[in-house]
Design a protein around this motif. Structure first.
Motif, short mmCIF file in Angstrom:
data_model
loop_
_atom_site.label_atom_id
_atom_site.label_comp_id
_atom_site.label_asym_id
_atom_site.label_seq_id
_atom_site.Cartn_x
_atom_site.Cartn_y
_atom_site.Cartn_z
N UNK A 24 2.10 -2.28 0.31
CA UNK A 24 2.74 -3.70 0.49
C UNK A 24 4.18 -3.51 -0.14
N UNK A 25 4.44 -2.73 -1.45
CA UNK A 25 5.49 -2.62 -2.13
C UNK A 25 6.35 -1.56 -1.25
N UNK A 26 6.04 -0.63 -0.65
CA UNK A 26 6.87 0.17 0.22
C UNK A 26 7.21 -0.57 1.47
N UNK A 27 6.59 -1.24 2.20
CA UNK A 27 6.83 -2.17 3.05
C UNK A 27 7.89 -3.25 2.89
N UNK A 28 8.10 -3.71 1.41
CA UNK A 28 8.88 -4.74 1.07
C UNK A 28 8.54 -5.89 0.54
N UNK A 29 7.41 -5.95 0.22
CA UNK A 29 6.58 -7.11 -0.41
C UNK A 29 7.02 -7.01 -2.20
N UNK A 30 7.02 -8.18 -2.63
CA UNK A 30 7.38 -8.35 -4.28
C UNK A 30 5.99 -7.78 -4.89
N UNK A 31 5.90 -7.49 -5.87
CA UNK A 31 4.73 -7.12 -6.90
C UNK A 31 3.52 -8.44 -6.67
N UNK A 32 4.15 -9.48 -6.96
CA UNK A 32 3.28 -10.57 -6.76
C UNK A 32 2.63 -10.93 -5.58
N UNK A 33 3.26 -10.85 -4.37
CA UNK A 33 2.79 -10.86 -2.93
C UNK A 33 1.96 -9.75 -2.83
N UNK A 34 2.25 -8.68 -3.09
CA UNK A 34 1.18 -7.48 -2.83
C UNK A 34 -0.03 -7.69 -3.37
N UNK A 35 -0.05 -8.14 -4.89
CA UNK A 35 -1.10 -8.08 -5.40
C UNK A 35 -2.12 -9.25 -4.91
N UNK A 36 -1.48 -10.49 -4.74
CA UNK A 36 -2.14 -11.51 -4.11
C UNK A 36 -2.76 -11.25 -2.74
N UNK A 37 -2.21 -10.69 -1.84
CA UNK A 37 -2.60 -10.21 -0.62
C UNK A 37 -3.84 -9.33 -0.92
N UNK A 38 -3.76 -8.48 -1.68
CA UNK A 38 -4.72 -7.50 -1.95
C UNK A 38 -6.09 -8.12 -2.33
N UNK A 39 -5.80 -9.21 -3.18
CA UNK A 39 -7.18 -10.08 -3.63
C UNK A 39 -7.64 -10.53 -2.51
N UNK A 40 -7.08 -11.18 -1.69
CA UNK A 40 -7.41 -11.93 -0.49
C UNK A 40 -8.15 -11.00 0.70
N UNK A 41 -7.46 -9.96 0.74
CA UNK A 41 -8.04 -8.88 1.48
C UNK A 41 -9.44 -7.92 1.09
N UNK A 42 -9.70 -8.22 -0.36
CA UNK A 42 -10.82 -7.75 -0.68
C UNK A 42 -12.04 -8.64 -0.34
N UNK A 43 -11.80 -10.00 0.00
CA UNK A 43 -13.01 -10.86 0.28
C UNK A 43 -13.89 -10.36 1.55
N UNK A 44 -13.18 -10.08 2.70
CA UNK A 44 -14.03 -9.64 3.87
C UNK A 44 -14.68 -8.13 3.75
#
Length: 277
Positions: A177-197
């Motif tokens: 996500x960081x390589x694609x251009x996301x901030x660290x906060x957005x990258x971490x938050x989306x990672x958390x949500x992606x982990x659910x399913x």
């Protein structure tokens, strides 16, 4: 003693699941010194299903943000919540397509010290260099609500790399996500949500395969698993809040260095074990 060991393993899972340092790698290492006296088939299932405790922490902390049926939300907020879930689903597709047929093969060939150690070191180096590079350009995505669906799919493709133990699901998705251009906060938050399913699906698959292969839960084994999951849940609550506060002021370079050191230690240990048996 088995319940004390389960608590220790739950603590390890709760800490390492959300930090980009590979929970599977740490559990493999912990199991070498804190062995539960259970069959290999149970332990392979245990090391995955224990993640349910960790993922429930995300559901609890972010319940309002993730709940599209919250009556307090405006129509726009409900729309954004459904869009977030759609992005999560899109990002899960690559891992499902690749992970299901390769699950047993990956366990057999990569669930070992040396492959885990190399993955820890490789992605540790990657974190250090990506962080240096990321500081040279502004973040393109600083609000998760505005993440394009294509962006989510690319993160899903990158997540496939985490099927190899030692890579770290949270680590590789944050890095991508960081390589694609996301901030660290957005990258971490989306990672958390992606982990659910991802984790619910992986846990369900492991349980089904465990039972299908002729294994069954005793009440004792079920109790051990529940103790570990509850411990992982409680520890994860603290760790998630810590990480989100940490990245407001720091980058992920420290975790990259930690991964390298741990990988080298594991390689040394594996070498000693091979020589002295």
């Amino acid at each position: 003693m088995e319940f004390i060991k389960a608590i220790i393993l739950g603590i390890v899972e709760g800490i390492t699941e959300w930090l980009p340092i590979s929970s599977t790698g740490h559990l493999i290492l912990a199991d070498e010194f804190i062995k539960l006296k259970q069959p290999t088939e149970f332990m392979n299932m245990f090391n995955v299903v224990i993640q349910l405790g960790a993922i429930l922490a995300v559901v609890v902390i972010y319940f309002k943000k993730l709940n599209p049926f919250d009556k307090a939300k405006t129509a726009r907020e409900v729309q954004l919540t459904w869009q977030l879930w759609l992005k999560v689903v899109i990002a899960c597709v690559p891992a499902i397509i690749v992970g299901l047929p390769l699950d047993k093969w990956l366990d057999a060939h990569f669930h070992k010290f040396v492959p885990v150690a190399f993955m820890l070191i490789i992605y540790g180096v990657a974190f250090i260099y990506v962080e240096k590079w990321a500081k040279t350009r502004p973040d393109k995505l600083v609000n998760l609500d505005y993440m394009p669906y294509k962006f989510a799919f690319y993160i899903g493709l990158i997540q496939v790399l985490s099927l190899i133990p030692g890579t770290s699901r949270s680590g590789v998705t944050i890095l991508g996500a960081i390589i694609l251009g996301a901030s660290r906060f957005v990258a971490a938050e989306f990672t958390f949500f992606l982990g659910i399913p991802v984790m619910f699906g992986a846990s369900f698959l492991k349980i089904v395969m465990f039972i299908r292969d002729g294994s069954g839960f005793s009440f004792y084994q079920f109790s051990i698993l529940m103790v570990a999951c509850i411990t992982a849940f409680l520890v994860s609550i603290v760790v998630i809040k810590f990480l989100m506060d940490y990245i407001k002021k720091h980058d992920f370079t420290f975790f990259g260095k930690y991964r390298i050191v741990l990988g080298v230690i594991i390689l040394i240990y594996a070498g000693i074990a091979a020589v002295f048996g």
